[in-house]
Design an enzyme around this catalytic site. Structure first.
Site, PDB file in Angstrom:
ATOM      1  N   THR A 133       1.015  -1.200  -0.127  1.00  0.00           N
ATOM      2  CA  THR A 133       0.042  -0.097  -0.066  1.00  0.00           C
ATOM      3  C   THR A 133       0.956   1.214  -0.003  1.00  0.00           C
ATOM      4  OG1 THR A 133      -1.762  -1.148   1.167  1.00  0.00           O
ATOM      5  CG2 THR A 133      -1.724   1.106   1.110  1.00  0.00           C
ATOM      6  N   ASP A 134       2.086   1.418   0.748  1.00  0.00           N
ATOM      7  CA  ASP A 134       2.888   2.621   0.720  1.00  0.00           C
ATOM      8  C   ASP A 134       3.151   2.796  -0.658  1.00  0.00           C
ATOM      9  OD1 ASP A 134       4.466   0.195   0.872  1.00  0.00           O
ATOM     10  OD2 ASP A 134       5.747   1.024   2.280  1.00  0.00           O
ATOM     11  N   GLY A 135       3.713   1.874  -1.636  1.00  0.00           N
ATOM     12  CA  GLY A 135       3.880   2.383  -2.893  1.00  0.00           C
ATOM     13  C   GLY A 135       3.042   2.894  -3.652  1.00  0.00           C
TER      14      GLY A 135
END
Length: 373
Positions: A133-135
């Protein structure tokens, strides 16, 4: 008396000229530091092949490694650098094209999320399934910045909306109103209620709402900030863990190794990004959590690489991975009695970027560019 007046006039003129020179030098340095950081970072970490490019998180190795997190950082760094005239649209498009070519599939169906890892050797690329998700958050943010820079190219806004839609489709837990750690952590997974604290990016969420008009983003912002504040209030240090379990509206730090590190329940190499993310919004709750953390850091003689939630150092060395986000947070909150913290953390702009440590070089470059007005 006449000579005395001439001397005074002369000295005043010298002072004015000197002040002007120093102002010019300071302004010139303000421009040179982020420009040089970007140049060195792109030389060391961006691999360009034909019409695409990726951020290599393992430089000087026989095999390259591209991560969606690194691609997201790289796209945002390149967009900001282009805004300041350090690079161009073509450089951004190469990174953008690589993301498009490595989107994840779920049950054979294509998504707009990026596959979390690719291993590159010679001319072959091995792709690992699932997203992180962070990407995806950073890729979406970079596309919005690209749209602001080059509004005539309609692809960026269309794609930003598409990836935002799929984040809500595949990386969202509606019961807890929070983002999950990836599309693999679905409702059938034991990790559905796991929260990565560095995914709390309220400033990004506000922008996602502005372009999609989907109020789910505002709910995510409020809920995830609430969970983060709960975690901060669980201990005197105000620090938050890399990961937390969320159940019945309550967030609790994980214990031991849950993902890939025995430090998952500590303030470590994921949570270190939290101060930077909280500095992107005017939310009172975000500032309350941020100030608790900064008040802890300003009491430390040396800010080291990682802490237990009780405030005990996990290592005896400094790292730009931890210092860069703190530096940006302090710069975005001037006149808050953090002068000493500013002095101690500005070393990140004085040292050379590491040519082998992707994470520290990338966060330092990002912070240098974000700090460049």
């Amino acid at each position: 008396m006449k000579n005395y007046k001439l001397l005074i006039t002369y000295l005043i003129g010298v002072i004015i000229i000197f002040a002007g020179i120093m102002t010019y030098i300071r302004l010139d340095n303000d421009r040179l530091i982020p420009k040089n950081f970007y140049r060195h970072w792109s030389q060391d970490y961006v691999v360009t092949k034909d019409n695409y490019a990726y951020v290599n998180t393992t430089p000087q190795k026989t095999r390259g490694t591209a991560l969606s997190e690194g691609q997201g950082y790289g796209m945002l760094i390149t967009a900001i650098a282009a805004k300041h005239g350090y690079t161009d649209k073509q450089s951004f498009d190469r990174l953008y094209r690589y993301y498009l070519d490595h989107r994840d599939n779920i049950n054979g169906e294509p998504t707009e999320l990026m596959s979390w890892k690719q291993t590159v050797q010679d001319n072959s690329i091995t792709i690992e399934k699932n997203s992180a998700t962070d990407g995806d958050i950073y890729i979406a943010k970079s596309l919005l910045m690209a749209h602001e820079l080059w509004p005539q190219d309609k692809r960026y806004l269309v794609q930003a909306k598409a990836i935002c839609l799929d984040i809500l489709e595949y990386e969202y837990n509606p019961k807890n109103q929070m983002l999950t750690v990836g599309d693999w952590a679905n409702s059938k997974s034991d990790y559905y209620n796991l929260m990565r604290t560095s995914d709390v990016t309220p400033g990004f969420f506000e922008e996602f709402y502005q372009v999609t008009r989907d109020k789910t983003w505002l709910k995510i912002k409020d809920k995830m900030l609430t969970y983060l504040n709960q975690l901060s209030n669980h201990n005197k240090s105000g620090l938050v863990p890399d990961f937390a379990w969320v159940k019945n509206g309550k967030a609790v730090a994980v214990k031991g190794k849950v993902t890939g590190s025995k430090y998952d329940g500590d303030y470590y190499f994921n949570a270190c990004r939290v101060p930077m993310h909280l500095a992107t919004t005017n939310s009172p709750l975000a500032k309350k959590t941020l100030y608790r953390m900064l008040n802890f850091f300003k009491k430390q003689q040396t800010i080291t690489a990682g802490y237990t939630l009780s405030g005990k150092s996990l290592n005896d060395y400094q790292s730009p991975v931890f210092s860069a986000p703190i530096f940006l947070a302090v710069m975005n909150n001037k006149n808050k009695n953090y002068d000493q913290l500013f002095q101690s953390q500005q070393y990140i702009l004085l040292d050379n970027l590491s040519p082998t440590d992707y994470y520290s070089a990338t966060l330092t470059t990002l912070v240098a560019l974000l700090n460049h007005k």
